[in-house]
Design a protein around this motif. Structure first.
Motif, PDB file in Angstrom:
ATOM      1  N   LEU A 134       0.863  -1.186   0.000  1.00 38.28           N
ATOM      2  CA  LEU A 134       0.000   0.000   0.000  1.00 38.28           C
ATOM      3  C   LEU A 134       0.894   1.227   0.000  1.00 38.28           C
ATOM      4  O   LEU A 134       1.801   1.348   0.819  1.00 38.28           O
ATOM      5  N   GLU A 135       0.641   2.105  -0.952  1.00 35.40           N
ATOM      6  CA  GLU A 135       1.418   3.339  -1.033  1.00 35.40           C
ATOM      7  C   GLU A 135       0.454   4.500  -1.242  1.00 35.40           C
ATOM      8  O   GLU A 135      -0.442   4.425  -2.094  1.00 35.40           O
ATOM      9  N   ILE A 136       0.639   5.516  -0.456  1.00 38.06           N
ATOM     10  CA  ILE A 136      -0.175   6.721  -0.617  1.00 38.06           C
ATOM     11  C   ILE A 136       0.691   7.753  -1.337  1.00 38.06           C
ATOM     12  O   ILE A 136       1.746   8.148  -0.833  1.00 38.06           O
ATOM     13  N   LEU A 137       0.248   8.144  -2.507  1.00 39.59           N
ATOM     14  CA  LEU A 137       1.019   9.061  -3.337  1.00 39.59           C
ATOM     15  C   LEU A 137       0.856  10.500  -2.857  1.00 39.59           C
ATOM     16  O   LEU A 137      -0.026  10.813  -2.047  1.00 39.59           O
ATOM     17  N   GLU A 138       1.708  11.368  -3.358  1.00 36.19           N
ATOM     18  CA  GLU A 138       1.696  12.758  -2.926  1.00 36.19           C
ATOM     19  C   GLU A 138       0.372  13.464  -3.209  1.00 36.19           C
ATOM     20  O   GLU A 138      -0.051  14.348  -2.470  1.00 36.19           O
ATOM     21  N   ASN A 139      -0.303  13.071  -4.274  1.00 32.54           N
ATOM     22  CA  ASN A 139      -1.573  13.709  -4.616  1.00 32.54           C
ATOM     23  C   ASN A 139      -2.754  13.096  -3.852  1.00 32.54           C
ATOM     24  O   ASN A 139      -3.900  13.457  -4.081  1.00 32.54           O
ATOM     25  N   GLY A 140      -2.482  12.138  -2.961  1.00 32.30           N
ATOM     26  CA  GLY A 140      -3.534  11.533  -2.149  1.00 32.30           C
ATOM     27  C   GLY A 140      -4.103  10.240  -2.700  1.00 32.30           C
ATOM     28  O   GLY A 140      -4.913   9.580  -2.056  1.00 32.30           O
ATOM     29  N   ASP A 141      -3.686   9.877  -3.906  1.00 23.34           N
ATOM     30  CA  ASP A 141      -4.152   8.612  -4.482  1.00 23.34           C
ATOM     31  C   ASP A 141      -3.516   7.436  -3.747  1.00 23.34           C
ATOM     32  O   ASP A 141      -2.433   7.549  -3.165  1.00 23.34           O
ATOM     33  N   ILE A 142      -4.198   6.308  -3.790  1.00 24.43           N
ATOM     34  CA  ILE A 142      -3.730   5.095  -3.119  1.00 24.43           C
ATOM     35  C   ILE A 142      -3.309   4.078  -4.172  1.00 24.43           C
ATOM     36  O   ILE A 142      -4.075   3.773  -5.089  1.00 24.43           O
ATOM     37  N   ASP A 143      -2.096   3.594  -4.036  1.00 23.37           N
ATOM     38  CA  ASP A 143      -1.598   2.521  -4.892  1.00 23.37           C
ATOM     39  C   ASP A 143      -1.612   1.253  -4.051  1.00 23.37           C
ATOM     40  O   ASP A 143      -0.818   1.100  -3.117  1.00 23.37           O
ATOM     41  N   PHE A 144      -2.516   0.320  -4.375  1.00 24.65           N
ATOM     42  CA  PHE A 144      -2.734  -0.882  -3.571  1.00 24.65           C
ATOM     43  C   PHE A 144      -2.582  -2.110  -4.445  1.00 24.65           C
ATOM     44  O   PHE A 144      -3.166  -2.205  -5.523  1.00 24.65           O
ATOM     45  N   TYR A 145      -1.785  -3.082  -3.982  1.00 23.85           N
ATOM     46  CA  TYR A 145      -1.614  -4.343  -4.689  1.00 23.85           C
ATOM     47  C   TYR A 145      -1.556  -5.469  -3.671  1.00 23.85           C
ATOM     48  O   TYR A 145      -0.936  -5.350  -2.623  1.00 23.85           O
ATOM     49  N   SER A 146      -2.214  -6.588  -4.006  1.00 26.43           N
ATOM     50  CA  SER A 146      -2.136  -7.779  -3.172  1.00 26.43           C
ATOM     51  C   SER A 146      -2.391  -9.009  -4.035  1.00 26.43           C
ATOM     52  O   SER A 146      -3.235  -8.986  -4.926  1.00 26.43           O
ATOM     53  N   ASN A 147      -1.658 -10.075  -3.754  1.00 28.42           N
ATOM     54  CA  ASN A 147      -1.948 -11.346  -4.419  1.00 28.42           C
ATOM     55  C   ASN A 147      -2.971 -12.161  -3.618  1.00 28.42           C
ATOM     56  O   ASN A 147      -3.314 -13.271  -3.984  1.00 28.42           O
ATOM     57  N   ASN A 148      -3.466 -11.568  -2.536  1.00 29.45           N
ATOM     58  CA  ASN A 148      -4.541 -12.161  -1.744  1.00 29.45           C
ATOM     59  C   ASN A 148      -5.868 -11.694  -2.336  1.00 29.45           C
ATOM     60  O   ASN A 148      -6.144 -10.498  -2.402  1.00 29.45           O
ATOM     61  N   LEU A 149      -6.687 -12.632  -2.785  1.00 30.98           N
ATOM     62  CA  LEU A 149      -7.951 -12.273  -3.437  1.00 30.98           C
ATOM     63  C   LEU A 149      -8.919 -11.567  -2.495  1.00 30.98           C
ATOM     64  O   LEU A 149      -9.822 -10.865  -2.937  1.00 30.98           O
ATOM     65  N   TYR A 150      -8.752 -11.750  -1.208  1.00 31.23           N
ATOM     66  CA  TYR A 150      -9.693 -11.195  -0.236  1.00 31.23           C
ATOM     67  C   TYR A 150      -9.180  -9.907   0.411  1.00 31.23           C
ATOM     68  O   TYR A 150      -9.829  -9.372   1.301  1.00 31.23           O
ATOM     69  N   ALA A 151      -8.042  -9.402  -0.004  1.00 27.83           N
ATOM     70  CA  ALA A 151      -7.499  -8.171   0.567  1.00 27.83           C
ATOM     71  C   ALA A 151      -8.296  -6.977   0.052  1.00 27.83           C
ATOM     72  O   ALA A 151      -8.641  -6.897  -1.122  1.00 27.83           O
ATOM     73  N   THR A 152      -8.589  -6.054   0.968  1.00 28.31           N
ATOM     74  CA  THR A 152      -9.351  -4.858   0.591  1.00 28.31           C
ATOM     75  C   THR A 152      -8.727  -3.628   1.234  1.00 28.31           C
ATOM     76  O   THR A 152      -8.043  -3.710   2.251  1.00 28.31           O
ATOM     77  N   VAL A 153      -9.005  -2.500   0.631  1.00 30.40           N
ATOM     78  CA  VAL A 153      -8.601  -1.222   1.187  1.00 30.40           C
ATOM     79  C   VAL A 153      -9.807  -0.296   1.063  1.00 30.40           C
ATOM     80  O   VAL A 153     -10.539  -0.328   0.068  1.00 30.40           O
ATOM     81  N   SER A 154     -10.025   0.475   2.092  1.00 30.17           N
ATOM     82  CA  SER A 154     -11.143   1.432   2.041  1.00 30.17           C
ATOM     83  C   SER A 154     -10.750   2.706   2.771  1.00 30.17           C
ATOM     84  O   SER A 154      -9.944   2.687   3.697  1.00 30.17           O
ATOM     85  N   VAL A 155     -11.337   3.806   2.339  1.00 29.89           N
ATOM     86  CA  VAL A 155     -11.083   5.103   2.946  1.00 29.89           C
ATOM     87  C   VAL A 155     -12.432   5.659   3.393  1.00 29.89           C
ATOM     88  O   VAL A 155     -13.388   5.718   2.618  1.00 29.89           O
ATOM     89  N   LEU A 156     -12.514   6.052   4.648  1.00 30.39           N
ATOM     90  CA  LEU A 156     -13.731   6.623   5.211  1.00 30.39           C
ATOM     91  C   LEU A 156     -13.440   8.073   5.582  1.00 30.39           C
ATOM     92  O   LEU A 156     -12.598   8.347   6.440  1.00 30.39           O
ATOM     93  N   GLN A 157     -14.104   8.983   4.884  1.00 31.90           N
ATOM     94  CA  GLN A 157     -13.894  10.413   5.125  1.00 31.90           C
ATOM     95  C   GLN A 157     -14.936  10.897   6.119  1.00 31.90           C
ATOM     96  O   GLN A 157     -16.130  10.862   5.861  1.00 31.90           O
ATOM     97  N   LEU A 158     -14.465  11.353   7.277  1.00 31.01           N
ATOM     98  CA  LEU A 158     -15.323  11.909   8.316  1.00 31.01           C
ATOM     99  C   LEU A 158     -15.080  13.422   8.371  1.00 31.01           C
ATOM    100  O   LEU A 158     -14.100  13.918   7.829  1.00 31.01           O
ATOM    101  N   PRO A 159     -15.978  14.161   9.042  1.00 32.09           N
ATOM    102  CA  PRO A 159     -15.788  15.620   9.086  1.00 32.09           C
ATOM    103  C   PRO A 159     -14.454  16.043   9.714  1.00 32.09           C
ATOM    104  O   PRO A 159     -13.831  17.005   9.267  1.00 32.09           O
ATOM    105  N   ASN A 160     -13.994  15.332  10.723  1.00 29.66           N
ATOM    106  CA  ASN A 160     -12.760  15.737  11.406  1.00 29.66           C
ATOM    107  C   ASN A 160     -11.569  14.827  11.136  1.00 29.66           C
ATOM    108  O   ASN A 160     -10.474  15.092  11.633  1.00 29.66           O
ATOM    109  N   SER A 161     -11.762  13.754  10.394  1.00 31.54           N
ATOM    110  CA  SER A 161     -10.654  12.806  10.169  1.00 31.54           C
ATOM    111  C   SER A 161     -10.907  11.970   8.932  1.00 31.54           C
ATOM    112  O   SER A 161     -12.018  11.915   8.411  1.00 31.54           O
ATOM    113  N   THR A 162      -9.869  11.291   8.532  1.00 29.96           N
ATOM    114  CA  THR A 162      -9.951  10.312   7.432  1.00 29.96           C
ATOM    115  C   THR A 162      -9.412   8.986   7.957  1.00 29.96           C
ATOM    116  O   THR A 162      -8.331   8.934   8.549  1.00 29.96           O
ATOM    117  N   THR A 163     -10.177   7.927   7.754  1.00 30.00           N
ATOM    118  CA  THR A 163      -9.776   6.610   8.233  1.00 30.00           C
ATOM    119  C   THR A 163      -9.438   5.720   7.034  1.00 30.00           C
ATOM    120  O   THR A 163     -10.236   5.589   6.105  1.00 30.00           O
TER     121      THR A 163
END
Length: 83
Positions: free
Chosen positions: A48-77
């Motif tokens: 998982l790599e977060i690029l300078e522009n905020g994009d996420i570069d995600f790679y996994s050979n695990n078929l069940y691997a996931t990445v998610s971003v949750l934007q809240l008013p005061n934070s980002t998860t």
């Protein structure tokens, strides 16, 4: 009498050695095939790599691997699951 048996014994010994030599030559030409099964394990790899522009570069050979971003008013998860 032992002189008469001696050449016979030598001849029999030579024939025995010749037979063993010929039979070993025949056995060396025998071709056989075998099946080899190789088992291996490929370990899971997740990057998982977060690029300078905020994009996420995600790679996994695990078929069940996931990445998610949750934007809240005061934070980002950022959540990464790779079981």
């Amino acid at each position: 009498m032992s002189k008469h048996n001696s050449p016979v014994k030598i001849l029999l010994a030579l024939l025995l050695v010749l037979f063993i030599f010929i039979s070993s030559l025949g056995a060396s030409r025998t071709i056989s095939s075998q099946t080899i099964q190789i088992y291996g394990y490929v370990p899971e790899r997740t990057t998982l790599e977060i690029l300078e522009n905020g994009d996420i570069d995600f790679y996994s050979n695990n078929l069940y691997a996931t990445v998610s971003v949750l934007q809240l008013p005061n934070s980002t998860t950022l959540s990464v699951i790779a079981l």
